[in-house]
Design a protein around this motif. Structure first.
Motif, PDB file in Angstrom:
ATOM      1  N   GLN A  46       1.778   5.397  27.279  1.00 52.97           N
ATOM      2  CA  GLN A  46       3.238   5.486  27.249  1.00 52.97           C
ATOM      3  C   GLN A  46       3.857   4.101  27.205  1.00 52.97           C
ATOM      4  OE1 GLN A  46       4.854   8.343  26.917  1.00 52.97           O
ATOM      5  NE2 GLN A  46       6.834   7.334  26.849  1.00 52.97           N
ATOM      6  N   GLU A  90      -0.020   6.680  31.298  1.00 50.29           N
ATOM      7  CA  GLU A  90       1.014   5.655  31.477  1.00 50.29           C
ATOM      8  C   GLU A  90       0.718   4.403  30.664  1.00 50.29           C
ATOM      9  OE1 GLU A  90       3.185   6.569  35.683  1.00 50.29           O
ATOM     10  OE2 GLU A  90       1.313   5.467  35.800  1.00 50.29           O
ATOM     11  N   VAL A 143      11.720   8.791  22.056  1.00 48.08           N
ATOM     12  CA  VAL A 143      10.584   8.684  22.977  1.00 48.08           C
ATOM     13  C   VAL A 143       9.763   9.965  22.943  1.00 48.08           C
ATOM     14  CG1 VAL A 143       9.945   8.503  25.422  1.00 48.08           C
ATOM     15  CG2 VAL A 143      11.696   6.999  24.471  1.00 48.08           C
ATOM     16  N   GLU A 182       6.973   2.696  25.042  1.00 51.57           N
ATOM     17  CA  GLU A 182       8.084   1.978  25.661  1.00 51.57           C
ATOM     18  C   GLU A 182       8.307   0.634  24.979  1.00 51.57           C
ATOM     19  OE1 GLU A 182       8.822   0.030  29.980  1.00 51.57           O
ATOM     20  OE2 GLU A 182       8.278   2.142  29.992  1.00 51.57           O
ATOM     21  N   ILE A 223       4.412  14.955  27.627  1.00 51.14           N
ATOM     22  CA  ILE A 223       5.288  14.061  28.382  1.00 51.14           C
ATOM     23  C   ILE A 223       5.804  14.760  29.644  1.00 51.14           C
ATOM     24  CG2 ILE A 223       7.426  14.571  27.136  1.00 51.14           C
ATOM     25  CD1 ILE A 223       7.886  11.437  27.239  1.00 51.14           C
ATOM     26  N   SER A 269       5.833  10.184  21.912  1.00 50.58           N
ATOM     27  CA  SER A 269       4.938  10.422  23.048  1.00 50.58           C
ATOM     28  C   SER A 269       4.156  11.713  22.835  1.00 50.58           C
ATOM     29  CB  SER A 269       5.754  10.501  24.342  1.00 50.58           C
ATOM     30  OG  SER A 269       6.459   9.308  24.555  1.00 50.58           O
ATOM     31  N   LEU A 329      -1.009  10.500  24.575  1.00 56.46           N
ATOM     32  CA  LEU A 329      -0.993  10.442  26.040  1.00 56.46           C
ATOM     33  C   LEU A 329      -2.172  11.162  26.696  1.00 56.46           C
ATOM     34  CD1 LEU A 329       2.780  11.202  26.734  1.00 56.46           C
ATOM     35  CD2 LEU A 329       1.690   8.983  26.387  1.00 56.46           C
ATOM     36  N   LEU A 353       3.080  14.369  32.141  1.00 54.84           N
ATOM     37  CA  LEU A 353       3.116  12.992  32.638  1.00 54.84           C
ATOM     38  C   LEU A 353       4.215  12.848  33.691  1.00 54.84           C
ATOM     39  CD1 LEU A 353       2.838   9.734  30.592  1.00 54.84           C
ATOM     40  CD2 LEU A 353       4.590   9.993  32.307  1.00 54.84           C
TER      41      LEU A 353
END
Length: 151
Positions: A114, A111, A26, A118, A39, A30, A35, A42
């Motif tokens: 992200q 998000e 991840v 995911e 991260i 990311s 983004l 975030l």
């Protein structure tokens, strides 16, 4: 057959090792380019959205970073006008941190981005399994962070 299952259980990689490996995947996917922020940023903004006027110390604990790194992180977020810090009127030694409207907008964009990571990483799981995973991870984290509420 039950002996084979027992052997698989004994030699299977433990959940913490698996979580660590998954977290690395991840983290690599990311990127700040994807983004619009790191991260870690975030994570900080999401915490501040969920904890209005959070104590700086509680944020540091929730993110599992030391106080100095939290200050540096907040300096960057404040420079981008994503957060505002102020002294706690009830305790002048404490700083309270609040998400700004600009921060909320940036968080929502991050998000969304992200979410694509995911979907890639958890693509083998059904929506129900993802929901269960989220509940389990939340519960495990709450057990570790329960002492942050009184700070």
């Amino acid at each position: 057959s039950s002996i084979c299952r027992q052997m698989e259980t004994q030699t299977a990689t433990g959940p913490i090792v698996l979580l660590t490996r998954l977290a690395r995947v991840v983290y690599r996917r990311s990127t700040a380019e994807l983004l619009g922020m790191t991260i870690r940023e975030l994570g900080a903004l999401a915490y501040l959205r969920d904890h209005h006027l959070a104590a700086q110390h509680a944020l540091s604990k929730a993110l599992s970073i030391d106080a100095n790194n939290c200050v540096l992180l907040l300096n960057d977020l404040e420079a981008r006008q994503y957060v505002e810090r102020r002294r706690d009127p009830m305790d002048r030694r404490r700083h309270l941190v609040e998400l700004t409207a600009m921060g909320r907008t940036a968080l929502e964009r991050a998000e969304l981005a992200q979410g694509s990571v995911e979907d890639q990483v958890l693509g083998m799981l059904s929506m129900e399994e993802r929901s269960i995973l989220q509940r389990l991870l939340t519960r495990a984290l709450e057990g570790q962070l329960s002492d942050t509420d009184d700070e």
